[in-house]
Structures are given as structure tokens and as C-alpha cells.
Design a protein around this motif. Structure first.
Motif, short mmCIF file in Angstrom:
data_model
loop_
_atom_site.label_atom_id
_atom_site.label_comp_id
_atom_site.label_asym_id
_atom_site.label_seq_id
_atom_site.Cartn_x
_atom_site.Cartn_y
_atom_site.Cartn_z
N UNK A 18 -43.71 -15.61 17.58
CA UNK A 18 -43.17 -14.33 18.02
C UNK A 18 -43.42 -13.28 16.96
N UNK A 19 -42.73 -12.14 17.05
CA UNK A 19 -43.01 -11.05 16.12
C UNK A 19 -42.76 -11.40 14.65
N UNK A 20 -41.67 -12.12 14.35
CA UNK A 20 -41.38 -12.44 12.95
C UNK A 20 -42.36 -13.49 12.42
N UNK A 21 -42.62 -14.55 13.20
CA UNK A 21 -43.56 -15.56 12.76
C UNK A 21 -44.96 -15.02 12.58
N UNK A 22 -45.40 -14.18 13.51
CA UNK A 22 -46.74 -13.57 13.39
C UNK A 22 -46.81 -12.66 12.17
N UNK A 23 -45.79 -11.84 11.98
CA UNK A 23 -45.78 -10.97 10.81
C UNK A 23 -45.77 -11.77 9.51
N UNK A 24 -45.05 -12.89 9.49
CA UNK A 24 -45.01 -13.71 8.29
C UNK A 24 -46.40 -14.24 7.96
N UNK A 345 -41.16 -10.23 5.01
CA UNK A 345 -41.98 -9.73 3.90
C UNK A 345 -41.44 -10.26 2.57
N UNK A 346 -40.13 -10.28 2.44
CA UNK A 346 -39.49 -10.83 1.25
C UNK A 346 -39.85 -12.31 1.11
N UNK A 363 -36.60 -19.06 -6.54
CA UNK A 363 -37.00 -17.93 -5.68
C UNK A 363 -36.43 -18.05 -4.28
N UNK A 364 -36.48 -19.24 -3.69
CA UNK A 364 -35.95 -19.38 -2.33
C UNK A 364 -34.44 -19.29 -2.30
N UNK A 365 -33.78 -19.71 -3.39
CA UNK A 365 -32.33 -19.49 -3.47
C UNK A 365 -32.04 -17.99 -3.45
N UNK A 366 -32.88 -17.22 -4.15
CA UNK A 366 -32.71 -15.76 -4.16
C UNK A 366 -32.93 -15.19 -2.77
N UNK A 367 -33.95 -15.69 -2.06
CA UNK A 367 -34.19 -15.24 -0.68
C UNK A 367 -32.97 -15.49 0.18
N UNK A 544 -40.65 -2.13 -12.96
CA UNK A 544 -41.33 -3.30 -12.43
C UNK A 544 -40.89 -3.49 -10.97
N UNK A 545 -41.86 -3.55 -10.07
CA UNK A 545 -41.59 -3.55 -8.63
C UNK A 545 -42.17 -4.81 -8.00
N UNK A 546 -41.40 -5.43 -7.12
CA UNK A 546 -41.90 -6.61 -6.43
C UNK A 546 -42.70 -6.20 -5.19
N UNK A 547 -43.43 -7.12 -4.55
CA UNK A 547 -44.37 -6.74 -3.48
C UNK A 547 -43.75 -6.12 -2.24
N UNK A 548 -42.43 -6.31 -2.01
CA UNK A 548 -41.80 -5.69 -0.85
C UNK A 548 -41.17 -4.35 -1.21
#
Length: 631
Positions: A18-24, A345-346, A363-367, A544-548
Motif C-alpha cells: 500500500x502507500x506506506x509500504x511502497x513509500x518505504x 522515512x524515519x 536506532x530501532x528503539x529510538x524509532x 547536524x541534520x538526519x536524513x528526514x
């Protein structure tokens, strides 16, 4: 005889196209990361679940190079399309309109203001009307042409086994053959009834609201002509007390929604979609308003839900959820898909960092922490909109047929009231100013700097760690190059020259040196004499900026930090990339904790009469055509 095929190991397996999976999948490709996507259906949706893409989501599409492409797709309303919301008593009434609201300006008008107000309070992209079937088809086309995405349509997820080293997933194709995929990570983007979530054992908290709804998606050239010649171009036309009408594409495609507890009580299988259209157009106190209907596209009952998972990741940390599989949001505020678009995106940059070897285990804990906090805030906002809308509907229905009289004082009062509480209204604080100040993957200011107070209706530009960095047009390229366009697929160090601090030049060199040693993709952007941008970014030499486009760290105005120390720069990267967690933040009076938000969410659920359950979604009378079977 059915057979099982073993596929080559893939770093990331996405279940749900769907939209989220495709965007990912597309976002992972943007970060130079391959993935595999499996989707049960061979065709894209026919359902009009989504009506608008908010400005922050369009900014996400801009980062991926898709914003302009989408705006040029057939069926997507063009730059002059209005966002007008008409409030009518019924189309057959002598004076049906009693109020109108414009929650957004047209894209054409927004771009004019972009030229006049380059002060950080605006965004690089603006809202776009777009129905889900068109958007999902657009994304599928992009996925199929992307060399970094291996896609399997007509492949249904069955089960998975997770261990410390990865995930083994079993799917089945249309011919009944099983397929085994081995991956480092499995991402469930498989919608509200997510099998991935259920098989992982992750529970939901929340439940359905105490009203039902019925939608009819249809085409009518006669209604389009009436809109143009009689009522004027609109986005929504609300016939209060009974439902609303949505112009989806300005080309004759419409959707009506009928809301109320009666939908839960009646036999919806006996609903006649054409008669329901006439009822909605006629209003709560008018006669059915008949028009020529050219085609009924789809129709179904549905029930809005409020829910969020207890965790966005599994205990072993190899299975992750995003989009509707992790949260269920009602249409109020249009935060369902838009929330999923932001979180994917995150997730994409974090998964890329992990697979490519420069990200750490935290990182995934942060997500999980960041996204649950934001989803709870969005759910609380949506429940408040639902309560307000319900209260208004009760007042409207209580007024009775006298509402049809243009001179009626109660009609005037309700008109004034609805202008201020329109559920379609802009909420810039919700859409653009969600902050990650509670995250353990940002390096907080130590100089006592205070972020602006958060406001639901207003975006407050800030470069503080945990904030989306402000958009401004560069002075020589107004309307062309945004500060958001400078953000790379890795980390970005934005340097404002000339530097205020004597140590900043050396610090820039140390950042590059440490990043090279650790194979961290770091892009340095030097902005010279961009005084306006520098001022809005709060006069820091380095950010310092992250990719999102969220800030991770910034140099201090009067710093005692050893910012030229390699150990200090190593520490920044360790926290920002999840190698180690930042210390848990101290409670700031203006910022609730996750526990506070959970309590508030539970209270809001009671106010709107939603069921509050754990582990499931309670008992429902029907399953919508666009919803997977509920638990």
C-alpha cells in the motif's frame, strides 16, 4: 503439487504494498538500500480512503524526488484547485449555504506567498488533494521501475520466525506455491488487520468509536456541472447532521460519507447506494436530492477506530511496524496515512544505517519511542476533533427544520461556530512541528536554550535537536532551492560561514575525519552569507541534520564544549546513530511523557465513547470492503 521456493537473502523484507509500504521501499532506495516488497493483491486499491496529502508529506515526497511527479499525474487536482469547504443544509433548499471555510489556499496562491514570506514559518511544499486509488497506482509505477526494489505482487504473507540474526518469512502465491524469504529485518506495512503484527504478538490499545459510517464512491457529470454553475468549486460539501460530499478530482468523481450510530444498528447490506447519495445531498431536514449518477465505483460500511500498538518493534528487534499496522486513526484531521508517510522515512534511514553498518542497535528503539509519542499526540488531537464535530452535529440536529430559514438566529450562530471548528482546518503545529525532544537519539543543547512553546495551530521554526529544521529558500533561488533540498541521503552537517566561533572550522574538519574513519555518509553543506537562514536557524555555526530533516545536534552560541575533540564528535555520532542512548531527558513542564499521553488518550477515548480494549479491537458488526478482517 505445491512447492516451496527459497529466495536469496534480502536485507529488508516489506510486507504490504500500500502507500506506506511502497513509500518505504522507495525511501530505502533513496538511501541506497535494496529491499524486497511482497503484496497480496495484483491490483491497486479502488477505495477513496485518502483525500489529502498534507504539506509535510509532500515535503517527504520532495525529498524522494516525487512531489512534482505526483502533481502532474492525471486525476490529481491542479495548482488552482480550491480547498473550499461548503456547509449546506441540503442541495434542494432555497438558500442551502450557511457557511464556507477555506482551510488551505490553493497551491497557486501558496506559491505567491512563498515569494513574499521567506521567514521559516512556511514549508517547501504545500497540501495536495489526491484520492488514494490514484496515489497508490502512482507509487506502484515508481516501485516497479526502481532497480533497488524487488517486488512480488500476488504474494500473500503467511507467517514468520524471528531470531537474533534475522527473520524467515513464508508467503504463498496465487498458484498455491509457498515462498521463503530470509531477511535481516521484516517490516509490517500490511494495514489495520496486520497479520505481521498479530503473528509477532504485538498488542493494540484502543478501539472503535461509537458511530458507524457508509461511503459511496461514484461518478456524476450532472453533479459536476451543478458544482461549477450553482455552488462554486469546492473540496468538501457538508450537509450537517447526516454526512458530507467530497469532490475527489474536479472531473466528476465524488464520494459521500454517511455518519451516525444508525449505521451500526441497521442492516447495511440492504443500503441502496444511489438512494443514500440522494439522502446525503438532500440534507438532514430536506427531501432526497436526485441527480443523474453515471457510475457507482465502490461502496461499503466502515467504523472509525482509535488505536496504537504497545510497541512498534518486536522484542528481538527484527520485526518493525509502520503505518496502519501500528496505529488506527479516524478521518478527523487526516492523520492516518500522513502519519505513516512521515514514520516510514524515519524508519527507512534508520534501517539503511543498520544494514550498511554505521548504525547502532538502539536506532530501532529510538524509532519506536519517537513514533509512538507522535502517534499518541495525533490520536489525542483526532479525538478532540471528533468530540467537537459530534457536539456540533448534536446542536445542528437539535435546532431542527428551522435551520432552513436563512434569517434564523440559531442558523447564524451555528454558521459562526462551524467556521472556527471545521475538522478540515489546518493545524500546522500537528502537521509540521512534531518534536522529538524525548528521543534518546539526539544530543540536546546544554546552554539552557529553550524551544518555542508548541502550538497546535502554529509552526514554530527551530533548529533545536529533535525539531524539523526550518525551510527557507536560499536568497539567490527563491522558490527553487530550499534548505530541505540540502539534506543528503546520509547525515548532513550544515555550516554557516563566516563562523562566529573560532573553533568551528576545526570542528568541521574533525566531523569529516571521524565520519570517514567510521564509514558514516556525511555531507557538508556550507552556507555563506545566508544571514536570513542563519537567523531563523537560531544563529548556530554548525547543525547536524538526519536524513528526514530533523536536527540531531547543533553547536552552542557560547560554548564550553570541546567541539574540536575527536572524542566529543565520536560521542555525537554514537548517540545520533544509536550506538549508545542519550541520557533520559529530565521532565520539562511543557512536555508530557509517553505515560502522560497514554493517560490522556484513555480519557479522550471515554469522552468520544470509543471502546478501550487491549489486544484487539472489540466486537464489530461488519468489516469494511477496504479493511482486513479485524481481530
Amino acid at each position: 503439487m505445491a512447492q516451496r521456493k527459497e529466495h536469496p537473502r534480502t536485507p529488508i523484507l516489506i510486507v504490504g504494498g500500500g502507500p506506506v509500504g511502497s513509500l518505504l521501499a522507495l525511501s530505502l532506495s533513496h538511501f541506497h538500500q535494496a529491499s524486497t516488497l511482497v503484496e497480496a493483491s495484483t491490483t491497486t486499491t479502488r477505495w477513496p480512503k485518502m483525500e489529502q496529502i498534507n504539506g509535510r508529506t509532500m515535503e517527504v515526497l520532495r525529498i524522494l524526488g516525487l512531489a512534482d511527479k505526483l502533481r502532474s499525474v492525471d486525476g490529481v487536482p491542479k495548482a488552482d484547485a480550491p480547498w473550499t469547504v461548503l456547509h449546506h443544509t441540503g442541495l434542494g433548499d432555497p438558500v442551502p449555504e450557511f457557511a464556507r471555510v477555506d482551510p488551505h489556499l490553493s497551491l497557486k496562491e501558496e506559491k505567491k506567498l512563498d515569494q513574499q514570506h521567506n521567514d521559516g514559518t512556511r514549508t517547501s511544499e504545500h497540501h495536495q488533494r489526491c484520492v488514494l486509488d490514484i496515489f497508490e497506482s502512482f507509487l506502484k509505477t515508481e516501485v516497479l521501475r526502481n532497480e533497488n526494489v524487488t517486488s512480488h505482487y500476488g504474494m500473500k504473507y503467511l507467517s514468520h520466525i524471528e531470531n537474533e540474526n534475522g527473520v524467515s518469512t513464508i508467503c504463498i502465491d496465487k498458484e498455491g506455491n509457498e515462498h521463503e524469504f530470509t531477511s535481516n529485518y521484516l517490516v509490517g506495512c500490511d494495514g489495520a488487520g496486520s497479520r505481521v503484527r498479530r503473528n509477532t504478538g504485538i498488542k493494540l490499545k484502543g478501539g472503535p468509536i461509537n458511530i458507524g459510517a457508509y461511503l459511496v464512491h461514484f461518478r456524476s457529470e450532472e453533479l459536476l456541472e451543478l458544482e461549477k454553475k450553482t455552488y462554486g468549486r469546492f473540496w468538501h460539501l457538508n450537509t450537517h447532521g447526516i454526512g458530507c460530499l467530497v469532490d475527489q478530482d474536479e472531473s466528476g468523481t465524488f464520494t459521500i460519507h454517511n455518519f451516525g450510530p444508525h449505521v451500526l444498528q441497521e442492516d447495511v447490506t440492504k443500503y441502496d447506494p444511489e438512494e443514500l447519495i440522494y439522502r446525503i445531498l438532500g440534507g438532514a431536514f430536506g427531501k432526497p436530492f436526485k441527480i443523474k449518477i453515471d457510475e457507482i465505483l465502490v461502496h461499503s460500511a466502515y467504523r472509525p477506530n482509535f488505536a496504537v500498538v504497545k510497541s512498534f518493534i518486536s522484542e528481538k528487534g527484527r520485526v518493525v511496524l509502520a503505518g496502519d499496522s501500528a496505529h488506527r486513526q479516524p478521518p478527523h484531521g487526516a492523520l492516518g496515512f500522513n502519519s505513516g508517510a512521515h514514520e516510514q522515512l524515519d524508519l527507512a534511514w534508520k534501517l539503511s544505517a543498520l544494514v550498511q553498518g554505521y548504525g547502532g542497535l538502539h536506532l530501532l528503539d529510538a524509532y519506536a519511542l519517537e513514533r509512538k509519542y507522535i502517534v499518541l499526540q495525533n490520536l489525542i488531537h483526532a479525538t478532540e476533533l471528533a468530540r467537537t464535530f459530534t457536539d456540533y452535529t448534536v446542536q445542528y440536529l437539535t435546532t431542527g427544520p428551522q435551520i432552513l430559514d436563512p434569517a434564523n438566529a440559531e442558523r447564524q450562530r451555528l454558521a459562526d461556530l462551524v467556521r472556527g471548528i471545521s475538522i478540515e482546518r489546518a493545524a500546522d503545529g500537528v502537521e509540521f512541528d512534531r518534536r522529538l525532544t524525548h528521543s534518546r537519539a539526539i544530543v540536546r543543547d546544554i546552554d539552557g536554550s529553550q524551544s518555542p512553546l508548541w502550538d497546535v495551530d502554529k509552526y514554530q521554526p527551530s533548529s533545536a535537536p529533535g525539531s524539523r529544521v526550518p525551510h527557507l529558500w536560499l536568497k539567490t533561488k527563491i522558490g527553487e532551492t530550499s534548505t530541505i533540498d540540502l539534506i543528503s541521503h546520509g547525515l548532513t552537517l550544515v555550516c554557516f560561514e563566516p563562523f562566529y566561533q573560532s573553533t568551528s572550522e576545526q570542528a568541521k574538519a574533525v566531523f569529516l575525519s571521524v565520519a570517514a574513519k567510521r564509514n558514516i555518509p556525511l555531507h557538508v553543506v556550507v552556507l555563506k552569507d545566508e544571514s536570513r537562514v542563519r537567523s531563523v536557524w537560531e544563529d548556530r555555526d554548525l547543525v547536524l541534520v538526519r536524513p528526514d530533516a530533523y536536527s540531531l545536534w547543533r553547536s552552542q552560541n557560547q560554548s564550553q564544549q570541546p567541539i574540536t575533540s575527536e572524542d566529543y564528535i565520536q560521542e555525537i555520532f554514537d548517540v545520533a546513530l544509536g550506538v549508545k542512548e542519550a541520557e533520559k531527558r529530565k521532565t520539562i513542564p511543557t512536555e508530557p511523557t509517553e505515560e502522560d499521553l497514554m493517560v490522556e488518550f484513555a480519557e479522550k477515548m471515554k469522552v468520544v465513547g470509543a471502546e478501550d480494549t487491549e489486544g484487539g479491537m472489540g466486537e464489530v458488526k461488519f468489516v469494511a470492503g477496504f479493511q482486513v478482517e479485524v481481530e
